[in-house]
Design a protein around this motif. Structure first.
Motif, mmCIF file in Angstrom:
data_model
loop_
_atom_site.group_PDB
_atom_site.id
_atom_site.type_symbol
_atom_site.label_atom_id
_atom_site.label_comp_id
_atom_site.label_asym_id
_atom_site.label_seq_id
_atom_site.Cartn_x
_atom_site.Cartn_y
_atom_site.Cartn_z
ATOM 1 N N ASN A 20 2.382 29.149 50.718
ATOM 2 C CA ASN A 20 3.481 28.670 51.563
ATOM 3 C C ASN A 20 4.527 27.889 50.786
ATOM 4 O O ASN A 20 5.630 27.694 51.281
ATOM 5 C CB ASN A 20 2.935 27.818 52.703
ATOM 6 C CG ASN A 20 2.198 28.649 53.727
ATOM 7 O OD1 ASN A 20 2.476 29.828 53.880
ATOM 8 N ND2 ASN A 20 1.256 28.049 54.402
ATOM 9 N N SER A 21 4.205 27.443 49.586
ATOM 10 C CA SER A 21 5.176 26.675 48.802
ATOM 11 C C SER A 21 5.846 27.529 47.726
ATOM 12 O O SER A 21 6.474 26.993 46.828
ATOM 13 C CB SER A 21 4.484 25.479 48.153
ATOM 14 O OG SER A 21 3.489 25.928 47.257
ATOM 15 N N GLU A 25 8.869 32.068 49.944
ATOM 16 C CA GLU A 25 8.758 31.446 51.273
ATOM 17 C C GLU A 25 9.917 30.491 51.523
ATOM 18 O O GLU A 25 10.476 30.454 52.613
ATOM 19 C CB GLU A 25 7.425 30.705 51.405
ATOM 20 C CG GLU A 25 6.223 31.606 51.496
ATOM 21 C CD GLU A 25 6.166 32.404 52.791
ATOM 22 O OE1 GLU A 25 6.747 31.990 53.812
ATOM 23 O OE2 GLU A 25 5.537 33.467 52.776
ATOM 24 N N LYS A 26 10.287 29.718 50.515
ATOM 25 C CA LYS A 26 11.419 28.802 50.655
ATOM 26 C C LYS A 26 12.724 29.576 50.857
ATOM 27 O O LYS A 26 13.562 29.194 51.659
ATOM 28 C CB LYS A 26 11.541 27.885 49.428
ATOM 29 C CG LYS A 26 10.333 27.035 49.176
ATOM 30 C CD LYS A 26 10.115 26.054 50.287
ATOM 31 C CE LYS A 26 8.906 25.199 49.957
ATOM 32 N NZ LYS A 26 8.508 24.356 51.055
ATOM 33 N N ALA A 28 12.949 32.597 52.149
ATOM 34 C CA ALA A 28 12.887 33.213 53.473
ATOM 35 C C ALA A 28 13.258 32.209 54.555
ATOM 36 O O ALA A 28 13.850 32.586 55.575
ATOM 37 C CB ALA A 28 11.494 33.777 53.716
ATOM 38 N N ASP A 29 12.929 30.931 54.357
ATOM 39 C CA ASP A 29 13.310 29.904 55.326
ATOM 40 C C ASP A 29 14.816 29.688 55.350
ATOM 41 O O ASP A 29 15.396 29.426 56.403
ATOM 42 C CB ASP A 29 12.613 28.576 55.008
ATOM 43 C CG ASP A 29 11.118 28.640 55.244
ATOM 44 O OD1 ASP A 29 10.677 29.532 56.006
ATOM 45 O OD2 ASP A 29 10.400 27.802 54.674
ATOM 46 N N LEU A 30 15.472 29.791 54.192
ATOM 47 C CA LEU A 30 16.913 29.550 54.105
ATOM 48 C C LEU A 30 17.749 30.755 54.509
ATOM 49 O O LEU A 30 18.872 30.618 54.977
ATOM 50 C CB LEU A 30 17.290 29.134 52.683
ATOM 51 C CG LEU A 30 16.735 27.796 52.209
ATOM 52 C CD1 LEU A 30 17.077 27.580 50.743
ATOM 53 C CD2 LEU A 30 17.277 26.667 53.054
ATOM 54 N N CYS A 31 17.218 31.945 54.304
ATOM 55 C CA CYS A 31 17.970 33.172 54.550
ATOM 56 C C CYS A 31 17.890 33.553 56.028
ATOM 57 O O CYS A 31 16.823 33.472 56.636
ATOM 58 C CB CYS A 31 17.399 34.297 53.687
ATOM 59 S SG CYS A 31 18.302 35.818 53.829
ATOM 60 N N ASN A 36 9.925 37.758 55.653
ATOM 61 C CA ASN A 36 9.125 36.598 55.271
ATOM 62 C C ASN A 36 8.965 36.592 53.756
ATOM 63 O O ASN A 36 9.591 37.375 53.053
ATOM 64 C CB ASN A 36 7.775 36.611 55.988
ATOM 65 C CG ASN A 36 6.969 37.851 55.680
ATOM 66 O OD1 ASN A 36 7.371 38.691 54.904
ATOM 67 N ND2 ASN A 36 5.814 37.957 56.294
ATOM 68 N N GLY A 37 8.116 35.712 53.240
ATOM 69 C CA GLY A 37 7.940 35.607 51.794
ATOM 70 C C GLY A 37 7.390 36.862 51.158
ATOM 71 O O GLY A 37 7.784 37.232 50.055
ATOM 72 N N TRP A 40 10.230 39.396 50.778
ATOM 73 C CA TRP A 40 11.076 39.094 49.625
ATOM 74 C C TRP A 40 10.331 39.365 48.326
ATOM 75 O O TRP A 40 10.932 39.780 47.338
ATOM 76 C CB TRP A 40 11.562 37.649 49.677
ATOM 77 C CG TRP A 40 12.667 37.483 50.650
ATOM 78 C CD1 TRP A 40 12.623 36.815 51.827
ATOM 79 C CD2 TRP A 40 13.983 38.042 50.548
ATOM 80 N NE1 TRP A 40 13.834 36.910 52.465
ATOM 81 C CE2 TRP A 40 14.689 37.654 51.705
ATOM 82 C CE3 TRP A 40 14.628 38.820 49.612
ATOM 83 C CZ2 TRP A 40 16.005 38.019 51.926
ATOM 84 C CZ3 TRP A 40 15.946 39.184 49.846
ATOM 85 C CH2 TRP A 40 16.618 38.786 50.982
#
Length: 64
Positions: A20-21, A25-26, A28-31, A36-37, A40
């Motif tokens: 998750n870190s 994943e980061k 995917a949270d911004l886009c 999801n991660g 990507w």
């Protein structure tokens, strides 16, 4: 060899086991894209694999 390790590392870190870190994943949270991660990771892995194949092709053409 560096490109080959890059493809393996992308598969190992982003596709086969989920962290998750991770960068994917980061990202995917911004886009705003619904990926999801892992999605990507697959996209980045395909891009890296295309560059690996291109480098091998150019290496064979130049050396032959």
């Amino acid at each position: 060899m560096n490109s080959l390790f890059s493809v393996y590392d992308i598969y190992d870190d982003l596709i086969s086991r989920r962290v998750n870190s991770s960068d994917a994943e980061k990202f995917a949270d911004l886009c705003p894209c619904p990926c999801n991660g892992v999605g990507w990771g697959v996209i980045w892995g395909m891009i890296s694999f295309v560059f690996l194949c291109g480098a091998m092709y150019l290496g064979l053409v130049i050396l032959s």
